[in-house]
Design an enzyme around this catalytic site. Structure first.
Site, PDB file in Angstrom:
ATOM      1  N   GLU A  39     -12.933 -11.230  24.402  1.00 43.57           N
ATOM      2  CA  GLU A  39     -13.661 -12.503  24.281  1.00 43.57           C
ATOM      3  C   GLU A  39     -12.746 -13.689  24.561  1.00 43.57           C
ATOM      4  O   GLU A  39     -13.158 -14.656  25.202  1.00 43.57           O
ATOM      5  CB  GLU A  39     -14.304 -12.638  22.899  1.00 43.57           C
ATOM      6  N   TYR A 122     -18.174 -19.728  18.856  1.00 47.65           N
ATOM      7  CA  TYR A 122     -18.682 -18.659  19.716  1.00 47.65           C
ATOM      8  C   TYR A 122     -17.917 -17.352  19.492  1.00 47.65           C
ATOM      9  O   TYR A 122     -18.519 -16.289  19.269  1.00 47.65           O
ATOM     10  CB  TYR A 122     -18.609 -19.066  21.210  1.00 47.65           C
ATOM     11  N   ASP A 140     -23.250 -17.786  24.625  1.00 49.06           N
ATOM     12  CA  ASP A 140     -22.310 -18.165  25.685  1.00 49.06           C
ATOM     13  C   ASP A 140     -23.118 -18.764  26.843  1.00 49.06           C
ATOM     14  O   ASP A 140     -24.332 -18.988  26.715  1.00 49.06           O
ATOM     15  CB  ASP A 140     -21.459 -16.962  26.128  1.00 49.06           C
TER      16      ASP A 140
END
Ligand code: SF4
Length: 353
Positions: A39, A122, A140
């Site tokens: 990520e 996020y 996202d």
């Protein structure tokens, strides 16, 4: 979205999901370290670019403890080319915080994850949902596009984000939140693409307002574009006896902590312009002119730095901008360069490898 629609969507994901090396094998529990690492790497970067970096990182540092123990310089060198170098520094700070403060185990709650360096809302939501199956709302760029289209949200970005988030929250199930988040991301990446979404094969087309309207590309609505400011800079290629002078950039600021060519003249010399390089950063475009010279001796350099073998310049871990400039320096040499340039003796440069 009804329960049945959500189930149909998750069935689509089970069949059509992207088989990515960053994901756990079928039936294996996700490894929080790999989820987090992927990520962080994927922020502002495409999957195709990230893959080789992810493979190298996980081979060299297979656990968060191994990464935490790695020398800064090695990690920065492996990161070179991925850009946004503050992420690499935060990556190390986060790995070390997990070892020092959490016994080497990732926390499983978004709030505890949020307190770690380099983890924003996020990433905290993505790690909590994907690695630990927590109910967390993961939005996202791909998910943002899917939601804006499903609901035909007419408010332009970024003002639409609050509504998109609320809609995403309402859609997220209590069970299998990680699969749901990844299904939304995959749908955005492979079906609901920015320019030509494949609506006829989309598992959500029956619930999609933008599809019903007939112009899904219209969403998400973008604000009018502002021109990116342009800046100018200089960089210096000073070489002697097959070595070029490199410096370490200050720890904070643009490309902080990275090895680079000097951006101030490192010696009195007969500098020759060797063309310019264009590079676009997030907030501005930069035109950098390269000036090249040969020094009569290493002691000509008045800036602290290291003399790096030109034949191994690709191992210096230069960030992309300076790799482009180094390529210009190499072209300058290949074209014959300049005769030796006089330079004053200020001996504080140390030898390179
Ligand atoms: Fe996107 Fe088309 Fe699916 Fe709507 S129907 S979510 S626009 S791919």
């Amino acid at each position: 979205m009804s329960v049945g629609a959500r189930q149909a969507f998750l069935r689509w994901y089970a069949v059509d999901k992207r088989r990515l090396p960053v994901r756990a094998d079928e039936g294996d529990a996700p490894d929080p370290y790999r989820v987090w690492l992927s990520e962080i790497m994927l922020q502002q970067t495409t999957v195709a670019t990230v893959m080789p970096y992810f493979a190298r990182f996980t081979e060299r540092w297979p656990t968060v403890a191994a990464l935490a123990a790695a020398p800064d310089e090695e990690v920065m060198r492996e990161w070179a080319g991925l850009g946004y170098y503050a992420r690499a520094r935060n990556l190390l700070a986060c790995a070390r915080a997990i070892v020092a403060d959490h016994g080497g185990r990732f926390p499983d709650e978004p709030t505890a994850l949020l307190a770690l360096p380099g983890i924003g809302p996020y990433t905290a939501a993505a790690v909590a949902a994907i690695a630990f199956g927590r109910r967390a709302v993961v939005v996202d760029g791909n998910v943002e596009r899917v939601i804006a289209r499903l609901h035909a949200i007419v408010t332009p970005l970024p003002a639409a984000r609050a509504e998109i988030r609320a809609r995403a929250d309402a859609l997220t199930p209590n069970e299998r939140a990680g699969d749901f988040a990844q299904a939304m991301m995959d749908l955005g990446a492979t079906v609901c693409t920015p320019r030509s979404p494949s609506c006829p094969r989309c598992p959500l087309s029956s619930w999609c307002a933008a599809f019903a309207e007939g112009a899904p590309e219209r969403y998400p609505v973008r604000p009018p574009k502002k021109a990116r400011p342009r800046r100018e800079g200089e960089a210096y290629w000073l070489e002697h006896d097959g070595h070029v002078l490199l410096v370490r950039r200050p720890p904070t600021g643009l490309l902080g902590g990275m090895r680079a060519l000097p951006t101030e003249p490192p010696a009195e010399a007969n500098w020759r312009a060797a063309g310019a390089v264009e590079h676009v950063f997030t907030h501005f475009a930069l035109t950098t002119t390269l000036r090249c010279a040969r020094a009569r001796s290493r002691s000509a350099a008045r800036s602290t730095g290291e003399w790096w073998p030109i034949a191994r310049i690709d191992e210096a871990g230069l960030p992309t901008l300076f790799a482009k400039l180094a390529a210009r320096g190499l072209a300058w040499r290949a074209a014959g360069g300049d005769a030796a340039s006089p330079a004053g003796p200020l001996p504080n440069a140390r030898p390179g490898p």
